[in-house]
Design a protein around this motif. Sequence first.
Motif, PDB file in Angstrom:
ATOM      1  N   UNK A 216       0.825  -1.214   0.000  1.00 10.40           N
ATOM      2  CA  UNK A 216       0.000   0.000   0.000  1.00 10.40           C
ATOM      3  C   UNK A 216       0.856   1.260   0.000  1.00 10.40           C
ATOM      4  N   UNK A 217       2.062   1.191   0.571  1.00  9.15           N
ATOM      5  CA  UNK A 217       2.938   2.355   0.631  1.00  9.15           C
ATOM      6  C   UNK A 217       3.638   2.625  -0.697  1.00  9.15           C
ATOM      7  N   UNK A 218       3.873   1.597  -1.495  1.00  5.75           N
ATOM      8  CA  UNK A 218       4.680   1.776  -2.704  1.00  5.75           C
ATOM      9  C   UNK A 218       4.060   2.717  -3.745  1.00  5.75           C
ATOM     10  N   UNK A 219       2.761   2.634  -4.042  1.00  4.13           N
ATOM     11  CA  UNK A 219       2.238   3.472  -5.129  1.00  4.13           C
ATOM     12  C   UNK A 219       2.466   4.971  -4.945  1.00  4.13           C
ATOM     13  N   UNK A 220       2.381   5.481  -3.737  1.00 10.08           N
ATOM     14  CA  UNK A 220       2.572   6.914  -3.511  1.00 10.08           C
ATOM     15  C   UNK A 220       3.962   7.292  -3.056  1.00 10.08           C
ATOM     16  N   UNK A 221       4.893   6.347  -3.135  1.00  7.98           N
ATOM     17  CA  UNK A 221       6.221   6.583  -2.576  1.00  7.98           C
ATOM     18  C   UNK A 221       6.938   7.729  -3.289  1.00  7.98           C
ATOM     19  N   UNK A 222       6.806   7.785  -4.606  1.00  4.97           N
ATOM     20  CA  UNK A 222       7.497   8.827  -5.350  1.00  4.97           C
ATOM     21  C   UNK A 222       6.981  10.213  -4.950  1.00  4.97           C
ATOM     22  N   UNK A 223       5.674  10.307  -4.732  1.00  3.00           N
ATOM     23  CA  UNK A 223       5.095  11.587  -4.313  1.00  3.00           C
ATOM     24  C   UNK A 223       5.586  11.981  -2.929  1.00  3.00           C
ATOM     25  N   UNK A 224       5.604  11.031  -2.018  1.00  7.97           N
ATOM     26  CA  UNK A 224       6.052  11.346  -0.656  1.00  7.97           C
ATOM     27  C   UNK A 224       7.544  11.684  -0.641  1.00  7.97           C
ATOM     28  N   UNK A 499      12.322  -1.000   3.507  1.00  6.48           N
ATOM     29  CA  UNK A 499      12.976   0.237   3.095  1.00  6.48           C
ATOM     30  C   UNK A 499      12.028   1.374   2.786  1.00  6.48           C
ATOM     31  N   UNK A 500      10.737   1.101   2.572  1.00  2.00           N
ATOM     32  CA  UNK A 500       9.783   2.177   2.251  1.00  2.00           C
ATOM     33  C   UNK A 500       9.036   2.671   3.488  1.00  2.00           C
ATOM     34  N   UNK A 501       9.311   2.108   4.636  1.00  2.31           N
ATOM     35  CA  UNK A 501       8.488   2.421   5.803  1.00  2.31           C
ATOM     36  C   UNK A 501       8.816   3.782   6.420  1.00  2.31           C
TER      37      UNK A 501
END
Length: 590
Positions: A216-224, A499-501
């Motif tokens: 769930x975190x990956x799709x918006x990772x670039x935006x964040x 790593x995305x947390x």
Amino acid sequence: MDPALEAAAWDLQPLVESRGAEGAVALLEEARDRAATFAEAHHGRVAELGSEGLVDAMRELGAISDLAGRAGSYAMLGFALDTADPERGALIQKARELGAAIETQLLFFELEWNELPDDRAEQLLAADGLDFCRHHLRSLRRYRPHQLSEPEERVITELDVTGTMALRRLYTEQLSAIEVDLPDAEGPVPLELALSRLLDPDREVREQSARATTAALRPGLRTRAFLMNTLAADKATKDRLRSYPNWLASRNLANEASDESVAALIEAVSGRYELARRWYRLKAELLGIERLGYWDRMAPVGDSDERIPYDEARSIVLDCYSGFSPELGEVAAGFFERPYIDAPARPGKRGGAFCSYTVPSQHPYVLLNYTSRPYDVLTLAHELGHGVHAALARDQGIFQFTTPLTLAETASIFGETIVLNALLERAPNAAERLSLLAGSLDGAVGAVFRQVAMNRFEDGVHTARREDGELPPDRFSEIWLSTQSELLGDAVDLDDDYGVWWSYIPHFVDTPGYVYAYAYGHLLALSVYNRYLERGQDFVPAYLDLLRAGGSQPPEELGRIVGVDLSDPGFWSSGLDLIERQLEEAEGLR
């Protein structure tokens, strides 16, 4: 279904005299008009004020701040309840815009105050009638080397509305909109509920929740990552313009802490990372596994899937608070008697938990996302600690009732510790005691060691952003995994998913540099609690005096109220020793 939990919902109308959003706007417009009148009367003339004139001016500034603070709190708290509601989003944006207009009209006062010669300022500060703002005025003068000209300050303040504030709002909305697909759920669930599954006694449930959270975190990772990059660059620019020597210096100044003392804290905690590793190795043994996965860090040690209804949690916490001090218990009970706690987790509601102090003329509010797990009882105790601190400090007035971040966690950790230790005393057997100690150690490791590791992540990000330019998402993950590995060593398995947390932790965006204050506050609270163990009930009046003092004194003087010397280099070690003694007790119970 928990009727008491569902009924625990805020009534925000007292903040705006029961006039809703229109009332919030009306308060802000009144504050704007009074700010204009104040500026007309005092702009360019602060140096001419005598002691009585300074008192009158500060009282009017306090009244303006109260109006704006009530309206701003109404907008912010309403938005926290439903970040997906466009009307709430529009109101908080309007509040920020009007708030910035008010701030720009009043900027001159602090700037002109800081331009006074030291001897003249001290002469005015010695006058009668300034108790409600003396420390505030003295603290302002610490910013003299870093303030810009009035036109420059006005530009920064006005552009922040459509700059940093807007980007932080976008981050909050993005985060609140994340939904997680869990295999056993009827539909997507909020991120907060998915993260609560990491406390589930079933390891398979924990791992599934962790994997689903990563997905769930990956799709918006670039935006964040873009938001983090942009805000870090904005901070670097402002730090350069204001001549701050490093990325953390402005936060340290706001916390009334020296760069040296913060560096000593970080060194003391990181030098004893092995305590965290010892706990995680013991936890793996207790759970019957070779090594923890990152999804196991908060796993309950017992095999209980206990759920604690909201009413029962309220009784546990209030009994512990009242047992320590009837007055403290009475203040805490006030949060339940009137709707000052919003407890259920709902779609669109901001995740986590917090206490909003609002303004001294109003009562503080507590937000929870209560999921009926034992850990939530400690969260309630923690946030009520903030709440009673805010309530007792209201008499200090709007300029001095909040403390620096380094002391802001003292009452919350102290309240949490009261509850934990009371439960430990009532534990019927070694297994129950070990389970409670496990919860306490999880909290201590999370608040002290993990927060310092997150400070190291922030340090790496801000340093790299300033030296290398914009960072790709993978670079954030690399720094995150590196600094987490330094903490966890061989005690916890990490992988690329983890790593995305970093990207769901709001403090990195909302309040850069904040996280070390958790460690500071936790160790301070443990030292304060140790004083209570030494002195017993004789300590209680001093502790209440500390809470009533709010932020009316420098941190060192506040510490002296309860017999703690914040200037002692051994201060950090004494708090860490308390954690180690608790760990040794847990090791002896296995």
